[in-house]
Scaffold this active site. Structure first.
Site, short mmCIF file in Angstrom:
data_model
loop_
_atom_site.label_atom_id
_atom_site.label_comp_id
_atom_site.label_asym_id
_atom_site.label_seq_id
_atom_site.Cartn_x
_atom_site.Cartn_y
_atom_site.Cartn_z
N ALA A 26 -19.08 51.94 -1.62
CA ALA A 26 -20.26 52.26 -1.26
C ALA A 26 -20.27 53.78 -1.24
CB ALA A 26 -20.61 51.67 0.41
N ILE A 37 -17.63 57.30 -0.97
CA ILE A 37 -16.14 57.90 -1.19
C ILE A 37 -16.16 59.31 -1.01
CG2 ILE A 37 -16.60 57.94 -3.68
CD1 ILE A 37 -13.51 57.62 -4.21
N GLN A 61 -8.92 68.35 -1.40
CA GLN A 61 -9.60 67.92 -2.81
C GLN A 61 -8.57 68.71 -3.74
OE1 GLN A 61 -13.66 69.23 -2.85
NE2 GLN A 61 -14.17 67.29 -1.54
N HIS A 121 -5.98 67.82 -5.55
CA HIS A 121 -4.76 67.40 -5.53
C HIS A 121 -4.62 66.00 -6.15
CE1 HIS A 121 -4.78 70.51 -2.67
NE2 HIS A 121 -3.48 70.65 -2.87
N GLY A 122 -5.57 65.25 -6.62
CA GLY A 122 -5.37 64.07 -7.22
C GLY A 122 -5.60 62.72 -6.17
N TYR A 123 -6.04 63.21 -5.28
CA TYR A 123 -6.32 61.88 -3.96
C TYR A 123 -7.50 61.30 -4.57
CZ TYR A 123 -2.87 64.12 -1.14
OH TYR A 123 -1.71 64.79 -0.65
N GLU A 177 -21.46 52.11 -5.96
CA GLU A 177 -22.83 51.96 -5.81
C GLU A 177 -23.51 53.41 -6.42
OE1 GLU A 177 -23.59 51.90 -1.59
OE2 GLU A 177 -23.49 49.82 -1.49
N SER A 205 -22.27 61.19 -6.29
CA SER A 205 -22.30 62.57 -6.10
C SER A 205 -21.91 63.14 -7.23
CB SER A 205 -21.50 63.02 -4.87
OG SER A 205 -20.22 62.63 -5.12
#
Length: 463
Positions: free
Chosen positions: A320, A322, A329, A331-333, A355, A359
């Site tokens: 729904a 993320i 940010q 860093h591949g997360y 969903e 963004s």
């Protein structure tokens, strides 16, 4: 002839002053080395003078900011908003005529279109979220009321409201004018001070402080450092309040039920709204599960990012909302969060999709993940394959697979049928990415995880 020259010399261009700037007018403000057109969203009188909150044309909302009159070039003029048209009111005793039969038939057969919502200037009555609160709540999170300036939303029929909820689940686009203005100046979470990007409906008093202090474990919020330090001395939470369902040598994942941990989940939604523009927070978190990714140290498990999903989705949405926190940010997360959501979908033996709308950053991350998964599968296959087979092996929906193939220009028409074709450029780019060392989710560590099962009463909104 001389008279004409004298008349022209008397004509003067209109000069503007600061008092001529009004709400929703457009001026030229200094940004990135030049003057750009900007819309005035708010005007405030402060101790250091009048300040203006502006949105620059063709710029992302996260770059909106407060400026002074020194940053505005009044010599370039002011563009005022068009006057609002007065609403036509029916007089007393006048009844609207029934439409003709042809018109009635046309209105039935024509496809319905939802008109864009327009903010109202009326103020709604204060509303509070329903449902019981968690134990141990404090003054920082006893309730999450909407701001008083919040405008009254448009009235919707039951069918329209259900459609709107189904379109975007826990979050929908925010139509209110007040939501265009970033209300929190800065937050302090852990060792990081971060400037928010967007509006979030924190209580009004928090918009008047310089820094909002947020606990990195329970995400309670405080307006002063002293209050925050007193809270830290009493806060015993060292990890998200849920079950740890995944652990490797790098990260851990916790599964949190929104119905059991309402306060914690509401706090994390408020925090994430500071960095998500396209969605609006709903206070009822009961129908959602939260999967939180954490890094471990000697002090506990610190949240890096999370995603939420509906406990039961009729559209097979596996996500729904993320978010990777800004300090983590690039860093591949984000890809780890996306990969984990699909690993859960595989364990559920389903096909999933996030969903919509996504963004801008979320869409980029998903497209990259989808492309990598599909190219990896196609290059490893020695026999013919189909879109349905790719969807089954990746747990993606066929629409997402088809969209990715089209975006990569991998669908070609050959001898009366479509085939999947990988160009040399795409293959070379994939090989470069493959050589990079990146962490991945180990699906074998989820072997003991079972999809949670819920009673129908646990799936509804409780407001």
């Amino acid at each position: 002839m001389s008279n004409d020259v004298d008349d022209e010399s008397k004509i003067e261009t209109k000069s503007y002053e600061a008092k001529d700037i009004v709400y929703k007018s457009k001026v030229f403000a200094f940004k990135d080395g030049e003057y750009r057109k900007a819309e005035i969203l708010m005007i405030q009188k402060r101790t250091r003078g009048v300040v203006y909150y502006v949105h620059y044309n063709d710029y992302n909302k996260r770059l909106d900011e407060w400026i002074t009159i020194d940053n505005i070039d009044l010599s370039k003029g002011i563009e005022y908003p068009p006057p609002e048209k007065p609403k036509k009111a029916h007089g007393k005793g006048k009844s609207s005529k029934r439409p003709k039969a042809v018109d009635r038939r046309r209105s039935i057969t024509a496809p319905s279109k939802t008109e864009p919502s327009t903010p109202s200037t009326e103020k709604p009555e204060p509303s509070t979220p329903s449902g019981e609160s968690d134990h141990g709540s404090n003054a920082g999170n006893e309730s999450l009321p909407l701001l008083e300036e919040d405008h009254k939303p448009e009235s919707l029929s039951k069918e329209q409201e259900v459609e709107r909820l189904r379109f975007s689940g826990s979050m929908v686009q925010n139509p209110h004018e007040i939501a265009r203005i970033r209300n929190i100046n800065k937050i302090c979470i852990g060792d990081h001070e971060i400037e928010p990007w967007y509006f979030s409906p924190y209580p009004k008093e928090f918009s008047e402080v310089d820094i909002v202090y947020i606990c990195s474990f329970c995400f309670c919020y405080y307006g002063s450092e002293r209050q925050f330090q007193r809270h830290r001395e009493k806060c015993t939470l060292q990890h998200p309040p849920g079950n740890e369902i995944y652990r490797d040598d790098y990260i851990s994942f916790f599964e949190i039920d929104g119905r059991k941990q309402r306060t914690w989940c509401r706090n994390i939604c408020l925090l994430s709204k500071l960095f998500l523009d396209h969605k609006m927070l709903y206070y009822d978190v009961d129908p959602f599960l939260f999967y939180c990714m954490c890094r471990r140290d000697e002090y506990g498990c610190h949240l890096v990012g999370y995603f939420s999903k509906e406990k039961e989705s009729s559209e097979n949405y596996n996500l729904a909302c993320i978010l990777t926190l800004p300090q983590y940010q690039r860093h591949g997360y984000g890809k780890l969060l996306i990969q984990f959501s699909y690993e859960l979908t595989k364990r559920e033996h389903k096909h999933g999709s996030p969903e919509k709308p996504l963004s801008d950053l979320g869409l980029i991350s998903y497209r990259a993940y989808w492309a990598e998964q599909i190219i990896n599968l196609v290059l490893g296959m020695r026999t013919e394959t189909t879109i349905d087979e790719l969807a089954n092996k990746t747990s993606m929906t066929t629409n997402d697979v088809l969209h990715t193939l089209q975006a990569l220009n991998m669908l070609k028409y050959y001898k009366g049928q479509f085939i999947i074709c990988i160009s040399d450029g795409i293959e070379q780019q994939y090989e470069r990415l493959k050589n990079k060392k990146r962490r991945r989710i180990n699906g074998d560590l989820l072997a003991d995880w079972q999809p949670p099962v819920f009673h129908p009463s646990q799936l509804r909104f409780g407001w």
